[in-house]
Structures are given as structure tokens and as C-alpha cells.
Design a protein around this motif. Structure first.
Motif, PDB file in Angstrom:
ATOM      1  N   GLN A 359       0.842  -1.190   0.000  1.00 12.62           N
ATOM      2  CA  GLN A 359       0.000   0.000   0.000  1.00 12.62           C
ATOM      3  C   GLN A 359       0.879   1.242   0.000  1.00 12.62           C
ATOM      4  OE1 GLN A 359      -3.045   2.303   3.030  1.00 12.62           O
ATOM      5  NE2 GLN A 359      -3.084   0.070   3.028  1.00 12.62           N
ATOM      6  N   ILE A 360       0.484   2.238  -0.818  1.00 14.75           N
ATOM      7  CA  ILE A 360       1.220   3.502  -0.862  1.00 14.75           C
ATOM      8  C   ILE A 360       0.247   4.663  -0.666  1.00 14.75           C
ATOM      9  CG2 ILE A 360       3.044   2.605  -2.364  1.00 14.75           C
ATOM     10  CD1 ILE A 360       1.665   4.004  -4.720  1.00 14.75           C
ATOM     11  N   ILE A 361       0.794   5.787  -0.214  1.00 20.37           N
ATOM     12  CA  ILE A 361       0.043   7.040  -0.149  1.00 20.37           C
ATOM     13  C   ILE A 361       0.469   7.847  -1.373  1.00 20.37           C
ATOM     14  CG2 ILE A 361      -0.585   9.033   1.245  1.00 20.37           C
ATOM     15  CD1 ILE A 361      -1.152   6.260   2.516  1.00 20.37           C
ATOM     16  N   ASP A 362      -0.466   8.043  -2.308  1.00 19.69           N
ATOM     17  CA  ASP A 362      -0.133   8.506  -3.642  1.00 19.69           C
ATOM     18  C   ASP A 362      -1.015   9.699  -4.003  1.00 19.69           C
ATOM     19  OD1 ASP A 362       1.117   8.417  -6.107  1.00 19.69           O
ATOM     20  OD2 ASP A 362      -0.085   6.768  -6.884  1.00 19.69           O
ATOM     21  N   ASP A 363      -0.450  10.910  -4.009  1.00 19.87           N
ATOM     22  CA  ASP A 363      -1.198  12.136  -4.277  1.00 19.87           C
ATOM     23  C   ASP A 363      -2.423  12.249  -3.362  1.00 19.87           C
ATOM     24  OD1 ASP A 363      -1.908  14.550  -5.501  1.00 19.87           O
ATOM     25  OD2 ASP A 363      -3.119  13.539  -7.036  1.00 19.87           O
ATOM     26  N   GLY A 364      -2.229  11.856  -2.117  1.00 17.40           N
ATOM     27  CA  GLY A 364      -3.304  11.951  -1.134  1.00 17.40           C
ATOM     28  C   GLY A 364      -4.272  10.784  -1.120  1.00 17.40           C
ATOM     29  N   PHE A 365      -4.081   9.808  -2.000  1.00 22.20           N
ATOM     30  CA  PHE A 365      -4.960   8.638  -2.062  1.00 22.20           C
ATOM     31  C   PHE A 365      -4.208   7.400  -1.583  1.00 22.20           C
ATOM     32  CE2 PHE A 365      -6.204  11.534  -5.486  1.00 22.20           C
ATOM     33  CZ  PHE A 365      -7.571  11.675  -5.260  1.00 22.20           C
ATOM     34  N   ARG A 366      -4.970   6.414  -1.129  1.00 23.72           N
ATOM     35  CA  ARG A 366      -4.388   5.108  -0.809  1.00 23.72           C
ATOM     36  C   ARG A 366      -4.494   4.213  -2.040  1.00 23.72           C
ATOM     37  NH1 ARG A 366      -3.008   4.172   4.374  1.00 23.72           N
ATOM     38  NH2 ARG A 366      -3.766   5.666   5.921  1.00 23.72           N
ATOM     39  N   HIS A 367      -3.342   3.776  -2.536  1.00 17.70           N
ATOM     40  CA  HIS A 367      -3.303   2.923  -3.709  1.00 17.70           C
ATOM     41  C   HIS A 367      -2.522   1.649  -3.429  1.00 17.70           C
ATOM     42  CE1 HIS A 367      -3.821   6.715  -6.425  1.00 17.70           C
ATOM     43  NE2 HIS A 367      -4.975   6.250  -6.017  1.00 17.70           N
ATOM     44  N   SER A 368      -2.805   0.625  -4.215  1.00 15.62           N
ATOM     45  CA  SER A 368      -1.949  -0.559  -4.243  1.00 15.62           C
ATOM     46  C   SER A 368      -0.843  -0.309  -5.246  1.00 15.62           C
ATOM     47  CB  SER A 368      -2.737  -1.796  -4.685  1.00 15.62           C
ATOM     48  OG  SER A 368      -3.773  -2.102  -3.799  1.00 15.62           O
ATOM     49  N   GLU A 388      -9.316   0.608  -2.208  1.00 15.48           N
ATOM     50  CA  GLU A 388     -10.570   0.117  -1.631  1.00 15.48           C
ATOM     51  C   GLU A 388     -11.742   0.902  -2.214  1.00 15.48           C
ATOM     52  OE1 GLU A 388     -10.277   0.799   2.540  1.00 15.48           O
ATOM     53  OE2 GLU A 388      -9.851   2.944   2.322  1.00 15.48           O
ATOM     54  N   GLY A 389     -12.959   0.431  -1.923  1.00 22.03           N
ATOM     55  CA  GLY A 389     -14.163   1.110  -2.383  1.00 22.03           C
ATOM     56  C   GLY A 389     -14.715   0.499  -3.655  1.00 22.03           C
ATOM     57  N   GLU A 390     -15.668   1.204  -4.280  1.00 24.93           N
ATOM     58  CA  GLU A 390     -16.335   0.694  -5.473  1.00 24.93           C
ATOM     59  C   GLU A 390     -15.366   0.482  -6.636  1.00 24.93           C
ATOM     60  OE1 GLU A 390     -19.570   3.154  -6.648  1.00 24.93           O
ATOM     61  OE2 GLU A 390     -20.728   2.819  -4.811  1.00 24.93           O
ATOM     62  N   LEU A 391     -14.331   1.296  -6.718  1.00 24.06           N
ATOM     63  CA  LEU A 391     -13.367   1.189  -7.820  1.00 24.06           C
ATOM     64  C   LEU A 391     -12.134   0.374  -7.449  1.00 24.06           C
ATOM     65  CD1 LEU A 391     -13.470   4.829  -9.256  1.00 24.06           C
ATOM     66  CD2 LEU A 391     -14.432   2.762 -10.277  1.00 24.06           C
TER      67      LEU A 391
END
Length: 483
Positions: A359-368, A388-391
Motif C-alpha cells: 500500500q502507498i500514499i499517492d497524491d493523497g490517495f491510498r493505492h496498491s 478500496e471502495g467501489e473502484l
């Protein structure tokens, strides 16, 4: 959606069919020039290569006009007058070239010299390759006019129209009656371009590839329909073309566009039968995608047969292009408001091995962040997806790991959680993501901020080990060669 049939636009339909026929003829002429070049000394090659290249560009632009006209069908009348001026001139030029290089009573060198000199002379001194430069500039402006490009320049188009009309007269082609609406008669709707934010998919295939990794076992791409003639598909007015990808020397093409009615992505496929274009269209939400070897297969649901059927099998020359098309399709489908459900398997490109995930913190978002290795080509890429979430699993960006990764300065760990990567190009599949926010350092390096310290360590170790293994292999090969 309003359906528009060819009976509404008979002149336009004929002209756009002529575009496809002339594109086929241009391909034939370019191949003939290649054969002529092979029989001549190298001193003639430069001009022949330039001429054949410009003619191939003409073919590409002609087909692109026909393809885009399906999406911008209400704007076609504004360019038909210009096409009716250009096409006879282009057609005559191609036929004359064929006449010259098929003149068997002359040696090939004399055929070329006669073709070049006579056709330059008849055009008032305009060299033959530059004649096609003129045609292609004209065609490019017509495409900008058709698609409401902000780069469209009416004055330049009018200046080129005058030049092409003069060339027609020099070639003895009689003037044509007006076939459509001149831009200058109604300039405001055409010249004024509405301000809008560019869609991310418009940029993906315009970026250069940092590497080109060849795929093996290529076959012919195929399209399976159902197909309809030009003008029979119900495409909303003022939709926006996102990109076009040609296959099989542009005998098959796929155009992605955003509908102006529901703002959802659709895919328009064109094939050629006896030089005539036939079209098929489905929304991204109506298609499924999967990899089969070096091809991406797009499948649709047949209501009549109640089963999944192949819509297209698209073979890619490079692994990078395949990845970009795959990620673009999946991101468009996942973000479409009409998509009810997307199977988890569609988020995973087949024949890729997952080497790393965190997991990374990427431009303010949590991404894999995932590192994939392609099993066929051994190519490596970084892949960021929604955490996480719908997308969840929807692609956010990908980046190809090139030979630059062998440099000791390519990757550096700046803190317990932060890693910098130099010389890496991101392909972004999201309008809200801003990679520049992750490059705010003196080197302009791309920063990866890991959620866990241990993940940053494993990521650096992965590339350190691979770099060392690659160096060892190269040393062994050099030693073997020396022995």
C-alpha cells in the motif's frame, strides 16, 4: 439516441467512401515505390523513402477522417466541400505515379527520373514529395475542423484550399461544384471551441513509449461484428473521440469515444470489405476483455444466442502497447456509469507474475502498488490501482521499467517510507490524479510513499537483487565470449 442513416447525407457518404478507396490506393502506390526503390542505387533512396512515407501518411489520414466522421457525423457537411476539392487531385496524383512506375519500356531509373521531374514540372515546380506534404497538411486541418480541435486555424485551411485548387487547375482537373458548407459562411459554431478539461484517455497513446518490447507469435487481428454501413449507427451528436488505434495496417481500427448523452465510453470498430468501411459499436460496459497470447480479445454478449461471443481479437506488436490498451479499457469500463459489474479477472492481465505488492500514499490517495513481470517478454512494470471502495483494483497509473533501472542512481531510498525513482514515465488512467504532486523535489524524481517501512525496504531490495543478477549474467556472457 437518434439514428442517422446514409439517406440523410448521400454526398457525404460517397466522399467518405472515396476516402477509404483512395487510402487503399495510397497503400498500393507506397508498396510499388518500395519495390522501385529496391531496384535502384542508394543515391535515389532518400527521395523515394520520403515520398512513400508521405503517401502512407495520406492513407492514414484519409481513414482517420472516415472513422472520426462516424462520431462527428453532423459536422461532416462542413468538410465535404474541401474533400471534393482535394480527392480528385490526390486520386489523379496516385494514378499518375502508377502510370510512370509501370512503364515497362523504360529502365527503372528512367521511370523514377521521369516521374519525379515531369510531376514536379506540372505542379509549377512543387517537388513530388512536397505535393503530398501539402495534401497531408490539408487533411490534418480537415480532421481538426471535424473534431473541433483547439488547434484548428481557418486562415491556414483557406490558404491551403487555394493552393490545392490551383494545383487542380495545373493538372487540368475541372473545378467541382460546391458539395457542402464552406466554413467561412458560418464560422462561429466552427471556430469557437468550448472550454473543457481534457479526458485522461486522450493523452495515453500520444505519449512516447520509453521502450518497445516485441511480442511473439503474432497473427492477423480480426473483427467479428455485427457490422453496419457508414451512417447506420446511432451515435449522439457532439460526442468526443478519446483515441483511435489502427491494426493490420489500418484495415481494422478501434475508436474510443465519450457519448455526449450519457458521458460513458463506447468503442467503435471499423473493418474494410472491398475498400468500403463497415462499423460495429458497443459500450465499454457491454464488453469484456482478456489476454490470449499476444492478443487482447474483446467479447460481447449475444442476446439471440444467450452466450458470450468474440467481437475482436487485436494483436499487438509490443508488450507496452498491449498493456496500455488493456489498462485504458479496464479503467474506462470500471469508471463508466453504465457498468453494473466488472469481473475481478478483468483487473488482472493474463501471463503476468506479481513480484511485489504494497500500500502507498499517492497524491493523497491510498493505492496498491504492484510490480508485474510479463512471462512472455520478461518486461517489468509498476502498476498503481485503487486500494478500496467501489473502484477497488481499478488502474490509476502504470510505468514501464526500462534499462534506466540498471543505473545505481535510478532508485534511492530517501527515508524509512519514501523511495525516489528517476527517469520513469507514468501513464495515468484517472482525471483526478496529479503525478506532479509526487515530483516536488529538486531532481524531479517520482516519489513513492509506502504505508509501511518494511514495504519500502522490500521494494528497494527487489530491484537491487535484479540489478545484481543482471550484472552477473552480463559478466558471465562476456567471460564466455572471451574464452
Amino acid at each position: 439516441m437518434e439514428s442517422i442513416g446514409p439517406a440523410n447525407v448521400p454526398v457525404e457518404s460517397h466522399l467518405l467512401l472515396d476516402c477509404c478507396r483512395e487510402a487503399d490506393q495510397a497503400d498500393i502506390v507506397a508498396r510499388g515505390l518500395d519495390q522501385l526503390r529496391a531496384a535502384l542505387s542508394e543515391s535515389f533512396h532518400g527521395h523515394l523513402i520520403a515520398l512513400a512515407g508521405e503517401i502512407r501518411d495520406s492513407s492514414r489520414l484519409l481513414r482517420s477522417l472516415a472513422d472520426c466522421s462516424q462520431v462527428y457525423i453532423t459536422r461532416v457537411p462542413f468538410m465535404t466541400n474541401y474533400l471534393s476539392i482535394l480527392l480528385p487531385c490526390l486520386s489523379r496524383t496516385l494514378k499518375d505515379i502508377v502510370t510512370y512506375y509501370e512503364e515497362k519500356t523504360l529502365t527503372r531509373e528512367i521511370r523514377w527520373r521521369k516521374m519525379y521531374n515531369k510531376m514536379t514540372e506540372e505542379a509549377g515546380g512543387l517537388p513530388l514529395p512536397q505535393r503530398f506534404v501539402l495534401f497531408n497538411h490539408f487533411l490534418s486541418l480537415l480532421k481538426q475542423l471535424l473534431t473541433r480541435s483547439p488547434n484548428f486555424d481557418l486562415n491556414t485551411l483557406e490558404a491551403l484550399r487555394t493552393r490545392v485548387a490551383a494545383l487542380r487547375e495545373q493538372l487540368g482537373i475541372p473545378p467541382m461544384p460546391q458539395a457542402g458548407t464552406l466554413v467561412r459562411q458560418n464560422p462561429m459554431p466552427l471556430v469557437v471551441v468550448q472550454e473543457r478539461n481534457s479526458h485522461w484517455a486522450e493523452q495515453i497513446f500520444s505519449l512516447p513509449l520509453p521502450s518497445r518490447t516485441a511480442l511473439k507469435h503474432l497473427r492477423s487481428s480480426k473483427s467479428y461484428g455485427p457490422f453496419y454501413p457508414w451512417g447506420h449507427l446511432a451515435i449522439p451528436h457532439d460526442s468526443t473521440v478519446l483515441f483511435k488505434r489502427p491494426f493490420e495496417n489500418d484495415t481494422i481500427s478501434v475508436v474510443a469515444f465519450l457519448s455526449s448523452v450519457d458521458q460513458c465510453p463506447y468503442f467503435l470498430m471499423r473493418t474494410l470489405q472491398n475498400s468500403a468501411p463497415w462499423y460495429s459499436m458497443f459500450g465499454a460496459h457491454e464488453l469484456c476483455i482478456e489476454r490470449e497470447g499476444s492478443a487482447l480479445q474483446l467479447k460481447r454478449w449475444s442476446r439471440s444466442e444467450q452466450c458470450s461471443k468474440l467481437w475482436a481479437a487485436l494483436y499487438f506488436i509490443t508488450w507496452e502497447e498491449m498493456v496500455l490498451f488493456y489498462c485504458t479499457f479496464v479503467a474506462l469500463k470500471a469508471r463508466s456509469l453504465l457498468t453494473v459489474q466488472i469481473h475481478p479477472n478483468e483487473f488482472q492481465l493474463r501471463r503476468e507474475k506479481r513480484l511485489f505488492q504494497a500500500q502507498i500514499i499517492d497524491d493523497g490517495f491510498r493505492h496498491s502498488l504492484i510490480v508485474y513481470e510479463d512471462l512472455q517478454t520478461r518486461g517489468l512494470r509498476l502498476h498503481a490501482a485503487v486500494w478500496e471502495g467501489e473502484l477497488r483494483q481499478c488502474p490509476v497509473w502504470t510505468a514501464f521499467v526500462t534499462h534506466q533501472s540498471q543505473s545505481p542512481t535510478w532508485l534511492s531510498r530517501r527515508s524509512r517510507h519514501r523511495v525516489w525513482l528517476k527517469d520513469i514515465q507514468l501513464y495515468v488512467f484517472c482525471n483526478t490524479y496529479r503525478q506532479e504532486n509526487m515530483r516536488q523535489n529538486k531532481l524531479g524524481a517520482f516519489e513513492i510513499h509506502f504505508d509501511r517501512e518494511e514495504a519500502a525496504r522490500r521494494f528497494k531490495e527487489l530491484f537491487s537483487i535484479r540489478s545484481a543478477a543482471s550484472e552477473t549474467s552480463e559478466n558471465e556472457q562476456e567471460a564466455s565470449s572471451a574464452a
